[in-house]
Write an enzyme that holds these catalytic residues in place. Structure first.
Site, PDB file in Angstrom:
ATOM      1  N   HIS A   1       0.832  -1.194   0.000  1.00 16.60           N
ATOM      2  CA  HIS A   1       0.000   0.000   0.000  1.00 16.60           C
ATOM      3  C   HIS A   1       0.870   1.250   0.000  1.00 16.60           C
ATOM      4  O   HIS A   1       1.943   1.286   0.597  1.00 16.60           O
ATOM      5  CB  HIS A   1      -0.881   0.037   1.255  1.00 16.60           C
ATOM      6  CG  HIS A   1      -2.011  -0.936   1.218  1.00 16.60           C
ATOM      7  ND1 HIS A   1      -3.019  -0.880   0.293  1.00 16.60           N
ATOM      8  CD2 HIS A   1      -2.301  -2.001   2.010  1.00 16.60           C
ATOM      9  CE1 HIS A   1      -3.874  -1.857   0.515  1.00 16.60           C
ATOM     10  NE2 HIS A   1      -3.460  -2.553   1.549  1.00 16.60           N
TER      11      HIS A   1
ATOM     12  N   TYR B   1     -18.349   1.309   3.692  1.00 15.59           N
ATOM     13  CA  TYR B   1     -16.893   1.381   3.820  1.00 15.59           C
ATOM     14  C   TYR B   1     -16.445   0.306   4.782  1.00 15.59           C
ATOM     15  O   TYR B   1     -16.904   0.257   5.927  1.00 15.59           O
ATOM     16  CB  TYR B   1     -16.456   2.758   4.319  1.00 15.59           C
ATOM     17  CG  TYR B   1     -14.946   2.916   4.407  1.00 15.59           C
ATOM     18  CD1 TYR B   1     -14.197   3.155   3.255  1.00 15.59           C
ATOM     19  CD2 TYR B   1     -14.278   2.801   5.621  1.00 15.59           C
ATOM     20  CE1 TYR B   1     -12.822   3.283   3.312  1.00 15.59           C
ATOM     21  CE2 TYR B   1     -12.898   2.930   5.686  1.00 15.59           C
ATOM     22  CZ  TYR B   1     -12.177   3.175   4.534  1.00 15.59           C
ATOM     23  OH  TYR B   1     -10.813   3.304   4.592  1.00 15.59           O
TER      24      TYR B   1
ATOM     25  N   HIS C   1      -4.438   0.935  15.580  1.00 12.57           N
ATOM     26  CA  HIS C   1      -5.680   0.456  15.021  1.00 12.57           C
ATOM     27  C   HIS C   1      -5.404  -0.478  13.842  1.00 12.57           C
ATOM     28  O   HIS C   1      -4.321  -0.479  13.269  1.00 12.57           O
ATOM     29  CB  HIS C   1      -6.629   1.591  14.607  1.00 12.57           C
ATOM     30  CG  HIS C   1      -5.999   2.728  13.866  1.00 12.57           C
ATOM     31  ND1 HIS C   1      -5.174   3.662  14.447  1.00 12.57           N
ATOM     32  CD2 HIS C   1      -6.089   3.108  12.574  1.00 12.57           C
ATOM     33  CE1 HIS C   1      -4.778   4.561  13.563  1.00 12.57           C
ATOM     34  NE2 HIS C   1      -5.317   4.239  12.414  1.00 12.57           N
TER      35      HIS C   1
END
EC number: 1.13.11.5
Length: 488
Positions: A327, A385, A406
């Protein structure tokens, strides 16, 4: 004003992958606004624009002649220091029936208990929390009329507008149009994101029609009024102080990509001459004040300058990303940024997560487990989402403060590591956004005490198993061989 009734399906633009679909591969004349948008616009970002409702109004070669045509008054809005470098100097000249100074004085208005502007921890009405928080969609009021201004609610922020440093995040919930009332934010710029219902916005520079899937930026000190052509309306607002929104640098991307300058639209001059009472609501230092006048504040016949409101259709955003492995950082989703006094970190970024292709080789697909320096407040305009850990519906809010870890639950981690992901389109028919800031946020009493608040459930990570220990025998053998090699 405007109406969406011209469309058989007002949500048709929510179903497309990208604005390019509307151009039908060049088989029809191209167009740059949605079919139900009643207005015309000028295109560009940061340009020096010119607009005349009556041709031949603007004086040429000077800004403030002894006599302006038609007896109009010249009025300048100067938004930056007089000596600001040319590339960041913001101003506009307006030619109007009456200047803004023609009013009947100011009176204090009662505090809006649901808004906040001082986010310093010494303020007893805000609090700091590392908890990963979320809010279900805030209810749109029924019964009593609530317009855009009275429907403002503050969620979180940082700093204080009197220091010219900081930002605030708000929601608005309204069920009525503003009637003979205009609003002026003297604290900072508003970036407004409709989530339910279009906004028909009259500004001193002309009208803007903004629908879910579009955004509008209205700068500090500019008067505007909001009508609700679709009825009850809800949305999000990012307000910045001491800074202004601009396009992020593209760096190695080159000349094109992300939000392209030519896709931003500014209004055309449209004046209103009326002799009737108007209220002008000012927000200054987070307090609200009112002035009255006996004529419309939207009597600007012509204007020119680069300090102008603008809107942008988020379906035109040109996503970029990895075409090999791993990513790329979420900065690739940045639509607009507002600089801070720290040259290495923005005051605020506005990012969106919209339909795009997802493809990379040998790469973990979900968001990796991470901690970062930024405060992150997310919302969902429409669709679904999957990157949140709780139920996340249109109108919801999710918040994580800087350096709080997270990531996804173990089930998602396991699925993503066991099977290679297919080449696929992700986030179909949806747009989520993020307000990201280098500054820590404090949470308002309104948001903290809201029945809509809930917490991300920490138990979702209880099943993150220790896979490492399953390889203990193999690891012991490797370490033993290493120790033996060191002894030789």
């Amino acid at each position: 004003m405007a109406s969406t009734s011209a469309l058989s399906d007002p949500k048709e633009y929510q179903k497309i992958f990208h604005w390019a679909e509307t151009q039908k591969d060049g088989t029809i004349p191209s167009f740059n606004t949605r079919r139900n948008d009643p207005y015309q616009y000028q295109a560009g970002f940061g340009n020096s624009f010119v607009s005349e409702a009556v041709p031949g109004t603007i004086p040429q070669g000077q800004n403030s002649p002894r006599n302006v045509r038609f007896g109009l008054y010249a009025e300048q809005i100067t938004a930056t220091a007089f000596v600001a470098p040319r590339h960041c100097n913001k101003k506009a000249w307006l030619y109007r029936a009456r200047p803004a100074v023609a009013h009947q004085g100011f009176t204090d208005l009662p505090d809006n208990k649901d808004t906040e502007s001082n986010f310093l921890p010494i303020n007893p009405r805000v609090r700091v929390s590392p908890t990963q928080l979320a809010w279900h969609p805030f209810d749109i009021p029924t019964g009593e009329e609530v317009d855009f201004v009275s429907g403002l609610k503050t969620v979180a922020g940082s700093g204080d507008p009197t220091l010219r440093e900081g930002l605030a995040t708000h929601v608005y919930t309204a069920n009525a149009s503003m009637k003979k009332k205009a609003f002026v934010n003297s604290d900072g710029e508003f970036l407004i994101i409709p989530q339910q219902g279009a906004l028909d916005i009259q500004t001193e520079f002309g009208p803007l029609f903004v629908q879910p899937g579009e955004i509008v930026v209205i700068q500090r000190g500019i008067r505007f009024s909001v009508e609700l052509p679709d009825g009850p309306s809800r949305g999000y607002i990012l307000e910045v102080w001491g800074s202004y929104f601009e396009l992020p640098e593209l760096g190695p991307l080159g000349a094109n990509g992300l939000a392209n300058a030519r896709d931003f639209l500014t209004p055309l001059a449209k004046y209103e001459i009326s002799q009737e009472p108007w209220e002008i609501i000012y927000k200054l230092g987070g307090k609200f004040f009112k002035s009255t006048q006996n004529h419309s504040p939207f009597d600007v016949v012509a204007w020119h300058g680069n300090y102008v409101p603008y809107k942008y259709d988020l379906t035109k955003f040109v996503n970029v990303g990895s075409i090999s492995v791993d990513h790329i950082d979420p900065s690739i989703f940045c639509v607009l940024t507002a600089k801070s006094r720290d040259l290495t970190a923005p005051l605020a970024d506005f990012l969106i997560f919209s339909p795009r292709w997802d493809v990379a080789s040998h790469t973990y697909r979900p968001p990796y487990y991470h901690r970062n320096a930024a405060s992150e407040l997310m919302g969902l305009i429409y669709g679904e989402y999957g990157g949140r850990s709780d139920a996340f519906n249109p109108g919801s809010i999710s918040f994580e403060c800087g350096m709080v870890p997270h990531g996804v639950a173990y089930e998602q981690f396991k699925a993503a590591t066991e099977n290679p992901p297919p080449v696929m389109q992700i986030s179909p028919a949806s747009i989520a956004f993020m307000f990201e800031s280098s500054r820590p946020f404090t949470i308002t009493d309104y948001a903290w005490n809201s029945e809509k608040r809930h917490e991300h459930e920490p138990k979702m990570w209880d099943n993150l198993v220790d896979n490492f220990s399953k390889h203990s025998k193999e690891i012991e053998e490797i370490l033993a061989k290493k120790a033996q090699a060191l002894r030789v």
